[in-house]
Design an enzyme around this catalytic site. Structure first.
Site, PDB file in Angstrom:
ATOM      1  N   LEU A  95       4.539  -2.706   6.063  1.00  0.00           N
ATOM      2  CA  LEU A  95       3.328  -2.525   6.816  1.00  0.00           C
ATOM      3  C   LEU A  95       2.424  -3.799   6.442  1.00  0.00           C
ATOM      4  CD1 LEU A  95       2.323   1.263   5.985  1.00  0.00           C
ATOM      5  CD2 LEU A  95       3.574   0.335   8.021  1.00  0.00           C
ATOM      6  N   SER A  96       2.777  -4.463   5.310  1.00  0.00           N
ATOM      7  CA  SER A  96       1.828  -5.541   5.004  1.00  0.00           C
ATOM      8  C   SER A  96       2.417  -6.485   4.135  1.00  0.00           C
ATOM      9  CB  SER A  96       0.370  -4.906   4.390  1.00  0.00           C
ATOM     10  OG  SER A  96      -0.403  -6.260   4.271  1.00  0.00           O
TER      11      SER A  96
END
Length: 325
Positions: A95-96
């Site tokens: 996600l990041s």
């Protein structure tokens, strides 16, 4: 400061200096050496208190608060390796992340920041890039960073504060920009998008510069007015986590079946294939790429004209142009 902190800070300082030397040798900030000072000063390890390293058995979590001194040493040394670091996972999906420092250096140099510029960063991540911008500009108030995920913005804000920086951190859809903080002189995105959000142009001053990942490349646009922008791709390849929100990128899903094996190994061809997805079939893209001399990224560009946007090869009004969303 305890013995643990003293040891960690000493390791971090030495590792940070080594990273700066490595990026320096690579020539990443040759166009604007002031960024060398920012990378030398901003402590990356404070922005990655933990991260994940892929291994044969899945992801290994490295954590700065581990009780094992050898694990802490691996964590701090890894924080200053010139590699991207996975910082947030959900059900095995990335996600990041914290981008590769040398790529960040190239992007920030290409952004062509000047003293007094108001900068919007789309994709807050760990907050490290916003800290580099704030250090370069010497004014936290000139930097705005936005991310859709409130957990990401909360942790970015905390990391920034611990490192002594206080830019404006906004939770929202980066494709919509941050109109209440406009106008901007520079916009930099650290996430993959399928096109250039029109809201960005409307929030830019005339002459502003936008740097955004697109189709595994980095697009540098000059903004003429709220309806028009144009620019070319940098030669550098770039792979980022897709933007989540209104302007999110769709999965790649392009089949290379039937193409020569060499085509599958050629990054410039895969870039063209991604750029023209939905317009050219893989075989058509390969025929074009061969016929035009196997062009690299810098021969491609993008024009935004009101609601219309298109990618092109060599010239905006030339024979090879493909619509963007």
């Amino acid at each position: 400061m305890g013995a643990y902190d003293t040891e960690i800070e000493g390791l971090a300082a030495a590792a940070r200096a080594a990273l700066v030397r490595e990026i320096d040798a690579d020539g990443a900030w040759g166009g604007d050496p002031v960024w060398r000072e920012a990378f030398a000063a901003v402590p990356r390890h404070l922005f990655v208190p933990y991260y994940y390293v892929a291994g044969p058995g899945g992801y290994e979590r490295r954590w700065g608060e581990s009780r094992d001194p050898r694990a802490r040493e691996r964590w701090v040394r890894g924080a200053y390796e010139d590699v991207p670091l996975a910082t947030r996972l959900r059900d095995g999906e990335l996600l990041s992340s914290s981008s590769q420092p040398s790529l960040m250096a190239r992007m920030l140099t290409a952004l062509d920041v000047e003293d007094g510029d108001r900068v919007l960063e789309v994709g807050a991540g760990t907050g490290y890039n916003a800290a580099l911008l704030a250090h370069r500009l010497g004014d936290d108030g000139l930097v705005t960073t936005v991310d859709l995920d409130p957990e990401i913005t909360e942790s970015a804000r905390r990391h920034l504060s611990e490192a002594g920086f206080h830019p404006v951190v906004v939770t929202g859809d980066g494709a919509r920009g941050v109109p209440e903080r406009a106008p901007f002189d520079r916009i930099i995105a650290t996430c993959e998008l399928p096109t250039v959000p029109r809201a960005w142009l409307a929030q830019c001053r005339p002459g502003a510069r936008i740097l955004t990942p697109l189709a595994t490349g980095l697009l540098a646009l000059s903004v003429r007015d709220p309806e028009h922008a144009e620019g070319r791709f940098l030669p550098t390849a770039a792979f980022f986590v897709p933007l989540r929100g209104e302007g999110k990128a769709e999965p790649e899903g392009v089949s290379l079946a039937g193409l020569p094996g060499r085509a599958r190994e050629q990054e410039p061809f895969r870039f063209l294939l991604t750029l023209t997805r939905g317009t050219l079939e893989p075989a058509e893209a390969y025929a074009l790429w061969k016929r035009e001399g196997e062009p690299d990224r810098e021969r491609y560009g993008v024009t935004v004209d009101g609601e219309h946007a298109w990618a092109w090869l060599d010239e905006p009004e030339g024979p090879f142009a493909w619509p963007l969303p």
